[in-house]
Design a protein around this motif. Structure first.
Motif, short mmCIF file in Angstrom:
data_model
loop_
_atom_site.label_atom_id
_atom_site.label_comp_id
_atom_site.label_asym_id
_atom_site.label_seq_id
_atom_site.Cartn_x
_atom_site.Cartn_y
_atom_site.Cartn_z
N ASN A 1 0.82 -1.23 0.00
CA ASN A 1 0.00 0.00 0.00
C ASN A 1 0.84 1.27 0.00
O ASN A 1 0.40 2.30 0.47
CB ASN A 1 -0.92 0.00 1.23
CG ASN A 1 -0.14 -0.02 2.54
OD1 ASN A 1 1.10 -0.02 2.53
ND2 ASN A 1 -0.84 -0.01 3.65
N ASP A 2 2.08 1.17 -0.52
CA ASP A 2 3.03 2.28 -0.30
C ASP A 2 3.55 2.95 -1.56
O ASP A 2 4.57 3.64 -1.53
CB ASP A 2 4.20 1.75 0.54
CG ASP A 2 4.96 0.63 -0.17
OD1 ASP A 2 4.47 0.13 -1.20
OD2 ASP A 2 6.04 0.26 0.31
N THR A 3 2.89 2.78 -2.70
CA THR A 3 3.42 3.37 -3.93
C THR A 3 3.03 4.86 -4.03
O THR A 3 2.07 5.30 -3.39
CB THR A 3 2.84 2.66 -5.18
OG1 THR A 3 1.42 2.90 -5.20
CG2 THR A 3 3.09 1.17 -5.14
N PRO A 4 3.75 5.62 -4.86
CA PRO A 4 3.39 7.03 -5.07
C PRO A 4 1.95 7.16 -5.59
O PRO A 4 1.23 8.09 -5.21
CB PRO A 4 4.40 7.51 -6.12
CG PRO A 4 5.55 6.56 -6.02
CD PRO A 4 5.00 5.26 -5.57
N GLU A 5 1.52 6.22 -6.43
CA GLU A 5 0.14 6.27 -6.97
C GLU A 5 -0.87 6.13 -5.82
O GLU A 5 -1.91 6.78 -5.80
CB GLU A 5 -0.11 5.14 -7.98
CG GLU A 5 0.70 5.22 -9.27
CD GLU A 5 2.17 4.85 -9.09
OE1 GLU A 5 2.47 4.01 -8.21
OE2 GLU A 5 3.02 5.41 -9.82
N GLN A 6 -0.54 5.26 -4.87
CA GLN A 6 -1.46 5.06 -3.74
C GLN A 6 -1.51 6.30 -2.84
O GLN A 6 -2.55 6.60 -2.26
CB GLN A 6 -1.10 3.79 -2.97
CG GLN A 6 -1.58 2.54 -3.72
CD GLN A 6 -0.90 1.27 -3.25
OE1 GLN A 6 0.28 1.26 -2.94
NE2 GLN A 6 -1.64 0.18 -3.22
N ALA A 7 -0.37 6.99 -2.74
CA ALA A 7 -0.37 8.25 -1.96
C ALA A 7 -1.31 9.26 -2.62
O ALA A 7 -2.10 9.93 -1.95
CB ALA A 7 1.05 8.80 -1.87
N GLU A 8 -1.24 9.33 -3.96
CA GLU A 8 -2.13 10.25 -4.70
C GLU A 8 -3.59 9.86 -4.50
O GLU A 8 -4.47 10.70 -4.29
CB GLU A 8 -1.81 10.20 -6.22
CG GLU A 8 -0.44 10.76 -6.59
CD GLU A 8 -0.34 12.27 -6.34
OE1 GLU A 8 -1.32 12.96 -6.60
OE2 GLU A 8 0.72 12.72 -5.85
N GLU A 9 -3.83 8.55 -4.57
CA GLU A 9 -5.19 8.03 -4.42
C GLU A 9 -5.76 8.36 -3.03
O GLU A 9 -6.91 8.76 -2.89
CB GLU A 9 -5.14 6.52 -4.62
CG GLU A 9 -6.46 5.87 -4.98
CD GLU A 9 -6.29 4.40 -5.36
OE1 GLU A 9 -7.01 3.94 -6.25
OE2 GLU A 9 -5.43 3.70 -4.76
N LEU A 10 -4.90 8.20 -2.02
CA LEU A 10 -5.30 8.50 -0.64
C LEU A 10 -5.63 9.98 -0.48
O LEU A 10 -6.63 10.36 0.14
CB LEU A 10 -4.19 8.07 0.32
CG LEU A 10 -4.46 8.30 1.81
CD1 LEU A 10 -5.65 7.47 2.29
CD2 LEU A 10 -3.22 7.93 2.65
N ALA A 11 -4.77 10.81 -1.08
CA ALA A 11 -4.98 12.26 -1.00
C ALA A 11 -6.33 12.62 -1.61
O ALA A 11 -7.08 13.44 -1.07
CB ALA A 11 -3.85 12.99 -1.72
N LYS A 12 -6.65 11.98 -2.72
CA LYS A 12 -7.92 12.27 -3.40
C LYS A 12 -9.11 11.86 -2.52
O LYS A 12 -10.11 12.56 -2.42
CB LYS A 12 -7.96 11.48 -4.72
CG LYS A 12 -8.46 12.33 -5.88
CD LYS A 12 -8.58 11.53 -7.15
CE LYS A 12 -7.46 11.87 -8.13
NZ LYS A 12 -7.39 10.92 -9.24
N LEU A 13 -8.96 10.69 -1.88
CA LEU A 13 -10.03 10.18 -1.01
C LEU A 13 -10.36 11.16 0.12
O LEU A 13 -11.51 11.36 0.48
CB LEU A 13 -9.58 8.88 -0.32
CG LEU A 13 -9.82 7.53 -0.94
CD1 LEU A 13 -9.34 6.45 0.03
CD2 LEU A 13 -11.29 7.32 -1.26
N LEU A 14 -9.29 11.74 0.70
CA LEU A 14 -9.46 12.52 1.93
C LEU A 14 -9.59 14.02 1.69
O LEU A 14 -9.81 14.79 2.62
CB LEU A 14 -8.30 12.25 2.89
CG LEU A 14 -8.16 10.80 3.37
CD1 LEU A 14 -6.95 10.66 4.30
CD2 LEU A 14 -9.42 10.32 4.09
#
Ligand code: SAH
Length: 340
Positions: free
Chosen positions: A257-270
């Motif tokens: 769960n630690d890729t740069p894409e997942q960081a972007e995805e998390l940011a979008k969620l929150l």
């Protein structure tokens, strides 16, 4: 028992009402462990209490003190022989205790040591409270804040946790403000709505750990019941009702769960939510085999969130030398005494 309940008992016994307040103060302010110690009660009343009532007390099975940071880990033995653990931590802003709410856990998160041996039973309100009182007695230091982040899912033991909070908050007891209490949940959505409607001043922490349902389904079985969108909707409701900022816990697991894409995805969620993200390097648990993301990648993940205006911190590790993470000590004890 709450003060009104004790008052009811005193009435039943033909005792004056004020005895209830006295007993409550002995239990929750002076924190005595015997009825004998309640010196301002008449002897016959003390005797009656001894015959008919019980004060919850634990035996300290193990106590470990970290040589690195003074963190204390307690493994308690409960009256029925079960084990439960809590951690006393010293921070610059004060002392904090991490407490358990169940013996074991049903939630089955794949990275968590607390759930590996399954669920045994709920803790009673006094067993939860005693985890606050025992370190107060032992260290002589104040406890400034609490986190319900030990073993168990607090919202799966909802009624007992609510009663615990009521006792904790009582002006005749420890009188701790619920603003100093964080409750961490893997996301029992129906209970989050209920909690919001009660408008307690609790800080809610959500164990999110994934930026999409595919990954969360894999590592957290609760996600089969409540998808991320449903969970975040409940969180938004909580914030609207209480105006409290929610904390999202995100344990970084290498390659999961630690890729740069997942960081972007998390940011979008929150985005747009009143929130804070706590990034946690995952603790190694034998059965899970997960490894933590490397330092530089953790910082990159944090930076990506911050660039989207999301407040993100990296959790400091305390008690690394004493297995201070949840469930680790109880597991060892069960292995050492299997015929408990
Ligand atoms: N059941 C509750 C509270 C207990 S767990 C909950 O799920 O929130 C407390 C926190 O520790 C949770 O965020 C949990 O996901 C996290 N945690 C569990 N195992 C971990 C591990 N191996 N490494 C890092 N964090 C972990």
């Amino acid at each position: 028992m709450t003060v009104p309940e004790l008052e009811g008992l005193m009435k039943e016994w033909g005792e004056p009402k004020f005895r209830a307040g006295q007993i409550f103060q002995w239990l929750h302010q002076k924190r005595v462990l015997t009825f004998e110690a309640m010196q301002n009660l008449p002897l016959p009343l003390r005797q009656k209490l001894l015959e008919r009532c019980r004060i919850t007390a634990f035996t300290v099975e193990r106590k470990l003190i970290s040589a690195l940071d003074g963190t204390i880990k307690y493994l308690y033995r409960l009256p029925d022989g079960e084990y439960v653990e809590s951690v006393f931590m010293r921070y610059e802003h004060g002392n904090s205790v991490c407490i358990s709410t169940q013996v074991g856990c049903k939630m089955g998160c794949s990275f968590c040591a607390s759930t590996k041996a399954g669920f045994v039973r709920h803790l009673t309100p006094s067993e939860i409270l005693e985890q606050v009182y025992a370190p107060l007695r032992d260290t002589g230091e104040p406890v400034d804040s609490l986190v319900l982040m030990g073993i168990g899912e607090p919202l799966d033991n909802y009624d007992n946790v609510l009663r615990f909070l009521e006792l904790l908050n009582d002006p005749k007891g420890l009188n701790m403000s619920l603003r100093h209490v964080s409750l961490s949940t893997c996301g029992l959505v129906d209970k989050i709505y209920d909690l919001a409607d009660r408008n307690l001043q609790l800080t809610l922490s959500i164990s999110l750990h994934a930026s999409n349902d595919r990954v969360r389904d894999e590592i957290m079985p609760i996600n089969h019941r409540y998808k991320i969108a449903e969970l975040l909707k409940a969180c938004q409701y909580y914030t609207n009702k209480t105006h409290r900022r929610i904390s999202y816990e995100y344990s970084l697991i290498r390659g999961v769960n630690d890729t740069p894409e997942q960081a972007e995805e998390l940011a979008k969620l929150l985005k747009g939510m009143l929130c804070h993200v706590n990034l946690i390097p995952v603790n190694y648990v034998e059965e899970a085999g997960f490894r933590s993301t490397g330092r530089s990648q953790i910082y990159a993940f944090q930076k990506a969130l911050q660039q989207h205006g999301i407040n993100a911190t990296i959790r400091r590790t305390l008690g690394a030398d004493i297995s201070a993470a949840c469930g680790q000590l109880r597991r060892t004890a069960i292995r050492e005494h299997p015929a408990r």
